[in-house]
Design a protein around this motif. Structure first.
Motif, PDB file in Angstrom:
ATOM      1  N   MET A   1       8.069  -1.801   9.033  1.00 12.93           N
ATOM      2  CA  MET A   1       7.151  -2.350   8.138  1.00 12.93           C
ATOM      3  C   MET A   1       6.618  -1.047   7.315  1.00 12.93           C
ATOM      4  N   ASP A   2       6.836  -1.085   6.140  1.00 14.84           N
ATOM      5  CA  ASP A   2       6.032  -0.042   5.257  1.00 14.84           C
ATOM      6  C   ASP A   2       4.577  -0.231   5.247  1.00 14.84           C
ATOM      7  N   THR A   3       3.871   1.182   5.200  1.00 14.56           N
ATOM      8  CA  THR A   3       2.481   1.133   4.827  1.00 14.56           C
ATOM      9  C   THR A   3       2.359   1.093   3.300  1.00 14.56           C
ATOM     10  N   ILE A   4       1.618   0.280   3.066  1.00 18.45           N
ATOM     11  CA  ILE A   4       1.102  -0.255   1.448  1.00 18.45           C
ATOM     12  C   ILE A   4      -0.277   0.280   1.083  1.00 18.45           C
TER      13      ILE A   4
ATOM     14  N   PRO B   1       1.139   0.494   9.543  1.00 19.90           N
ATOM     15  CA  PRO B   1       1.114   1.384  10.660  1.00 19.90           C
ATOM     16  C   PRO B   1       0.471   2.682  10.552  1.00 19.90           C
ATOM     17  N   LEU B   2       0.840   3.175   9.234  1.00 13.92           N
ATOM     18  CA  LEU B   2       0.352   4.485   9.016  1.00 13.92           C
ATOM     19  C   LEU B   2      -1.055   4.606   8.224  1.00 13.92           C
ATOM     20  N   ALA B   3      -1.704   3.499   7.987  1.00 11.07           N
ATOM     21  CA  ALA B   3      -2.847   3.584   7.549  1.00 11.07           C
ATOM     22  C   ALA B   3      -4.131   4.310   8.005  1.00 11.07           C
TER      23      ALA B   3
ATOM     24  N   GLY C   1       4.099  10.620   1.652  1.00 15.61           N
ATOM     25  CA  GLY C   1       5.217  10.292   2.480  1.00 15.61           C
ATOM     26  C   GLY C   1       5.042   9.009   3.321  1.00 15.61           C
ATOM     27  N   GLY C   2       5.949   7.895   3.307  1.00 12.86           N
ATOM     28  CA  GLY C   2       5.810   6.736   4.284  1.00 12.86           C
ATOM     29  C   GLY C   2       4.861   5.608   3.608  1.00 12.86           C
ATOM     30  N   LEU C   3       4.192   5.794   2.552  1.00 13.00           N
ATOM     31  CA  LEU C   3       3.178   5.116   2.012  1.00 13.00           C
ATOM     32  C   LEU C   3       3.989   4.629   0.568  1.00 13.00           C
ATOM     33  N   ARG C   4       3.809   3.567  -0.069  1.00  8.19           N
ATOM     34  CA  ARG C   4       4.022   3.129  -1.147  1.00  8.19           C
ATOM     35  C   ARG C   4       3.145   2.139  -1.775  1.00  8.19           C
ATOM     36  N   LEU C   5       2.976   2.226  -3.113  1.00  5.36           N
ATOM     37  CA  LEU C   5       2.316   1.312  -3.864  1.00  5.36           C
ATOM     38  C   LEU C   5       2.533  -0.176  -3.514  1.00  5.36           C
TER      39      LEU C   5
END
Lengths: 620, 427
Positions: free
Chosen positions: B1-4, B24-26, B96-100
């Motif tokens: 699951m991406d971090t958005i 997960p990366l929030a 890296g690993g985050l997207r809009l």
């Protein structure tokens, strides 16, 4: 005790095709039938194919099945129905010599080393904790297997009616399989009752052919199998006659003695194949109905009068038949009869035709509420392939509505069930323009090769043809021509300045492969069959492209599988009513769930979000 | 699951801008910018990235599953500056690993994680959509099934037509010798005409749903912006004594008579050598032409421009506080004549809504168009019913599918797209 991978119970059209498919997959397969010599018997009309049905036979053939090959070997009058309409709605059909057909099926089955044919009556199923383990024969012998396919036809609680006379039985001359029926009843599957009728059989030597019209076959016969190009047997013509006012009077006066109108039959018959009683009552304004007099074989005098099936008493049948032109002196060799039988609601099956309530048990053919040899054989193919896959621990082979009539039928049956004997029509296929009889091999053979059910000979021939088709298409698509250049080649096109390839213009009305060859000389180098098939492929391209998005959508929904054991009770927000419906229907995927009556978009979304969430997928 | 991540508050200048990060990366990502306060405790932090100070922010962290989305998430309450939001967004995207986030993605995750059920999601969408009294009524009408009632007879006619054509295909060998074309032509033509009529009425329905446009036109310095501000009851447009103050089109959404209305203030109409002003005037005319209603503010009753009032348009003498004449006047400055003007706008727009059909969403209108086009093709192909019935049948099926699609019998992925696209990014 004998051991097999797959057991097929029944040697009708579903059973024969199922056994052949399982054997082609390399499974050790047993076909158990009451009478070895009755395998491949055509119990009803002596014909294979037709509209929709011909499509099914081609698809079976594309998977290297046996029905198309047998029909070609037995065919005595080939006609391509709807020949003057578009290729998407053309269906190959043949009159088949009964004896030749039966012999063809039996000899084709004999080719498979991994297939054992056994004569006997299956008395019961071996079941271990909701998992099929094999069958027990009436003589007490046990045969084990990981998968069992039941193709019991109309044997289940079959009752035959001739007028007000009834007797228990399957087809005339066969003993009913009462023991097996009881075993299946114990599975607590939903059941329904259907009926079907047959016409009286006539002695062709007593028909006055000289006063009748005749219907010959096509000048250039169209074969079923992609491997064949010409008929094997001698070709004949059928006769045509019609009922008249007197025929209708006799039927009307005796309606009370008909099994169907006398209140003896509770089952539902097909709307589209009405008995002569139905025709006289429901179409009272028509003063005649057409009858095709179909010879049952080259050396068999029996004639099948297609169009006058009945359950009137034998003496009434003689009266009305003899009122028909050309049949004044006819001898009835066997009276027509109606048969009532049980079927199991096919919504109890998954898309592999496996019984949801019993792993390893498959149903195919009339037991699922269908009618027709072709429908039965197509189900046999699906069940045979999947039983073999199950036995070898491989995932099931599923057929999509977007790829085949087989997929359309399986989805119709397992999603909607049946209310009358299910028969294939081209109108059932929403992607009809793409699912043509002529391209069944292009649609299915590659998939069948991957499954492992195609012989090397067919695979090689298919690949050669596929390469040629791709090359022909590439040659035609390569160059774009101006309207002036197109007009010079004889193609009628508006001078709109747009450049079009020869492939594009093949979709235009009146444009033939010859025009294409005028434009692209290299195209003339392909043989006629490849040229024609390229033209048929080109004809519907724009429609098929428009449908592509629908197809993608359908496939996405089909791909979203609902795992077995999914717990609907675990979804908060889903109405009780829908939860119950889902629990009953146990849809295999989101596409099937979307078809459930009363399903709302909101509920579907809820379902999807829960199916997608790994944590809630399964409850213990 | 991406971090958005995405801006969760409205775009543009504001006191505070809330940037939401979920996935997960929030926590890790926010931890790159500052020392994360304990979950569910607001902490004032200076955000730094690679030595550079980005902003001072209130930082609020949530741990799965106790958040809106059900995932680990962090809210950065930034200063409501476009530049600050842009800078922090850039930094997050670079990590890296985050997207809009896509439109509606936070809500979708909330639903997927069982934090919102579908009725709540739909409720949220409706809440976002309905702004005016007429929209509320329209939604209720649609809810009561009026569209299904409209579609039902069309569907019946098309099914009959399809069945007739199909019979000639599937029962070719049997007793269907009669020519079905005349009846099919009658059915298709009738539906086609009904569709065309509904299509014509859908414009007004869409205007109710999406809002009417009312343009204010007149000479420079006649008080258009003052009138707009009076209608909006706030200083939406800059006003001055200098002619040509307004150069671009200014849009203000408001409610008039229960209708959602976007009032357009436009550049004053005159011949100008100024390049920028000329562009503004051209734009004023273009928008005014396309608007549902125009208000002409005149300096004298016989003043004319090269854009003419249409019969339905409203004409007023400007600066009603100082000028009187033979036609009604209005003054944005004193409010004189403002109520009468509002009443007239409401009356005129209501007149337009009375002709509105029930098909108001772009999706409906598109479906009507698809069905219409398919029926046209079917009718055109009808003379070839004997040779190519399958083509006619296909077109009828396309029309049927399009109409049924309006009622919601559509593919699941489309449905998801439809629903979630009604949310903006960050929701």
């Amino acid at each position: 005790m004998k051991q097999f991978d797959v057991i097929v119970v029944g040697g009708g059209h579903a059973g024969a095709e199922a056994a052949a498919a399982s054997a082609r997959m390399g499974s050790r397969t047993a076909l158990i039938t009451l009478r070895r010599d009755a395998i491949g018997v055509m119990s009803c009309n002596p014909a294979i194919g037709g509209l929709g049905k011909g499509h099914l036979v081609r698809e079976i053939d594309a998977c290297d099945g046996i029905m198309g090959e047998a029909a070609d070997r037995a065919g005595i009058q080939f006609r391509l129905l709807n020949r003057r309409k578009g290729p998407a709605v053309q269906g190959p059909r043949t009159q088949a010599d009964r004896k030749l057909y039966r012999q063809a099926i039996q000899s084709l089955l004999a080719r498979y080393d991994s297939l054992t044919i056994m004569q006997g009556e299956v008395a019961s199923l071996i079941v271990n904790a909701n998992q099929i383990g094999g069958v027990v024969l009436a003589d007490g012998s046990r045969i084990t297997a990981s998968a069992v396919i039941i193709t019991a036809g109309t044997f289940l609680n079959g009752v035959i009616h001739v007028g007000d006379q009834q007797r228990a039985g399957g087809r005339v001359g066969d003993a009913p399989s009462v023991l097996l029926a009881q075993q299946l009843a114990d599975l607590n599957l939903q059941r329904g009752r259907l009926k079907t009728g047959t016409p009286p059989r006539l002695d062709g030597r007593t028909i006055n052919w000289s006063v009748l019209d005749s219907q010959p076959g096509d000048d250039v016969p169209t074969m079923f199998s992609f491997l064949n190009s010409a008929p094997f047997a001698a070709q004949i013509a059928c006769g045509i006659t019609q009922t008249n006012a007197r025929t209708h009077d006799i039927v009307r006066q005796n309606l009370g003695r008909s099994a169907m109108y006398g209140g003896h039959i509770s089952g539902v018959g097909p709307r589209y194949c009405p008995s002569i009683e139905d025709k006289v009552v429901r179409f009272a304004d028509k003063d005649h109905h057409q009858i095709f007099l179909e010879p049952e074989g080259l050396d068999d005098p029996t004639v099948y009068p297609n169009g006058i099936s009945t359950s009137l008493p034998a003496e009434v049948q003689q009266d009305y038949v003899r009122s028909i032109v050309g049949l004044e002196q006819v001898t009835i060799t066997q009276p027509g009869y109606a048969i009532e039988y049980d079927y199991f609601d096919p919504r109890g099956l998954d898309p592999a035709l496996q019984v949801k309530a019993m792993a390893g048990l498959f149903f195919a053919g009339q037991i699922n509420g269908t009618t027709g040899y072709e429908e039965a054989a197509a189900q046999g193919l699906v069940a045979g392939l999947n039983a073999a896959l199950l036995a070898s621990g491989r995932p099931p082979a599923l057929f999509s509505r977007s790829e085949s009539y087989i997929g359309v039928m399986i989805d119709d049956l397992t999603t909607h069930g049946v209310t009358e004997p299910y028969r294939m029509f081209t109108s059932r296929a929403e992607y009809r323009l793409a699912l043509r009889a002529d391209n069944a091999d292009q649609r299915l053979t590659e998939k069948a090769i991957a499954l492992g059910c195609v012989s090397q000979t067919r695979a090689a021939q298919y690949r050669k043809k596929a390469d040629l088709l791709a090359a022909a298409r590439a040659v035609l698509s390569e160059t774009a021509f101006s309207p002036r250049e197109l007009q010079a080649a004889g193609v009628e096109v508006s001078a709109d300045g747009a450049r079009r390839s020869a492939y594009d213009v093949l979709a235009f009305e009146g444009v033939t492969p010859e025009h294409a060859a005028n434009l692209v000389p290299a195209f003339a180098g392909f043989d006629a069959e490849i040229q024609q098939q390229t033209a048929r492929d080109a004809l519907y391209v724009q429609y098929i492209q428009r449908q592509d998005r629908d197809v993608q959508r359908l496939r996405a929904d089909e791909a979203l599988a609902i795992p077995a054991g999914f717990d609907y009770a675990d979804i908060p927000g889903l109405s009780n009513e829908l939860t119950q419906k889902l629990k009953r229907a146990l849809p295999a995927n989101i596409f099937q769930a979307s078809k459930i009556e009363g399903m709302t978009p909101a509920a579907l979304l809820l379902l999807i979000s829960h199916v997608r969430r790994p944590s809630r997928r399964q409850t213990a | 699951m991406d971090t958005i991540f995405a801006l969760a508050s409205a775009r543009g200048r504001a006191g505070v801008a809330v940037l939401r990060i979920s996935g997960p990366l929030a926590h890790w990502a926010a931890g790159q910018l500052c020392a994360l306060p304990p979950v569910r405790h607001a902490g004032l932090r200076v955000l730094r990235y690679q030595g550079e100070v980005l902003d001072q922010a209130v930082v609020l962290a949530f741990a799965a599953p106790h958040s809106f989305t059900g995932e680990d998430s962090v809210e950065l309450h930034l200063h409501g500056s476009i530049a600050v939001v842009a800078k922090v967004s850039d930094v997050l995207a670079q990590m890296g690993g985050l997207r809009l986030a896509e439109a509606g993605e936070f809500t979708r995750r909330a639903m997927d994680n069982g934090h919102l059920d579908l009725t709540q999601v739909e409720g949220l969408a409706d809440l976002i959509d309905a702004e005016s009294e007429s929209q509320r009524k329209q939604a209720l009408q649609v809810l009561s099934g009026v569209i299904a009632q409209k579609v039902a007879p069309w569907r019946a006619d098309l099914l009959r037509a399809a069945a007739l054509i199909e019979a000639t295909i599937d029962f070719a060998d049997e007793d269907v010798p009669f020519d079905v074309s005349p009846e099919v032509l009658g059915l298709l033509t009738r539906v086609q005409q009904d569709l065309a009529a509904e299509h014509a009425r859908s414009g007004a329905a869409a205007a109710i749903r999406e809002g009417f446009e009312v343009a204010i036109l007149g000479a420079p310095n006649v008080g258009k912006s003052t009138l707009l501000n009076a209608l909006a009851q706030r200083e939406a447009a800059i006003t001055s004594d200098i002619a040509g103050t307004t150069r671009d089109v200014i849009e203000v959404r408001m409610h008039i008579g229960g209708l959602l209305v976007t009032v357009l203030d436009t550049a004053g109409l005159r011949d100008s050598d100024d390049v920028v002003e000329s562009i503004g005037i051209a734009r004023a005319k273009q928008r005014a032409e396309a608007a549902d209603l125009r208000i002409f503010l005149l300096q004298r009753a016989d003043e004319r421009f090269d854009i003419q009032p249409r019969p339905d348009d409203i004409v007023r003498l400007a600066k009603g506080d100082v000028v009187q004449g033979s036609i009604p006047s209005v003054s944005g400055k004193t409010g004189a004549g403002l109520d009468a003007l509002l009443a007239e706008i409401a009356h005129k727009l209501e007149g337009k809504t009375s002709a509105a059909g029930v098909f108001s969403r772009q999706r409906h209108i598109q479906a009507l168009g698809v069905a219409q086009a398919a029926l046209q093709k079917a009718i055109a192909a009808l003379p070839r019913a004997t040779e190519a019935p399958e083509v006619i049948a296909t077109e009828i099926r396309v029309a049927l599918n399009a109409l049924e699609g309006i009622l919601g019998h559509i593919g699941v992925e489309d449905l998801l797209g439809e629903i979630f696209s009604s949310f903006c990014i960050g929701k």
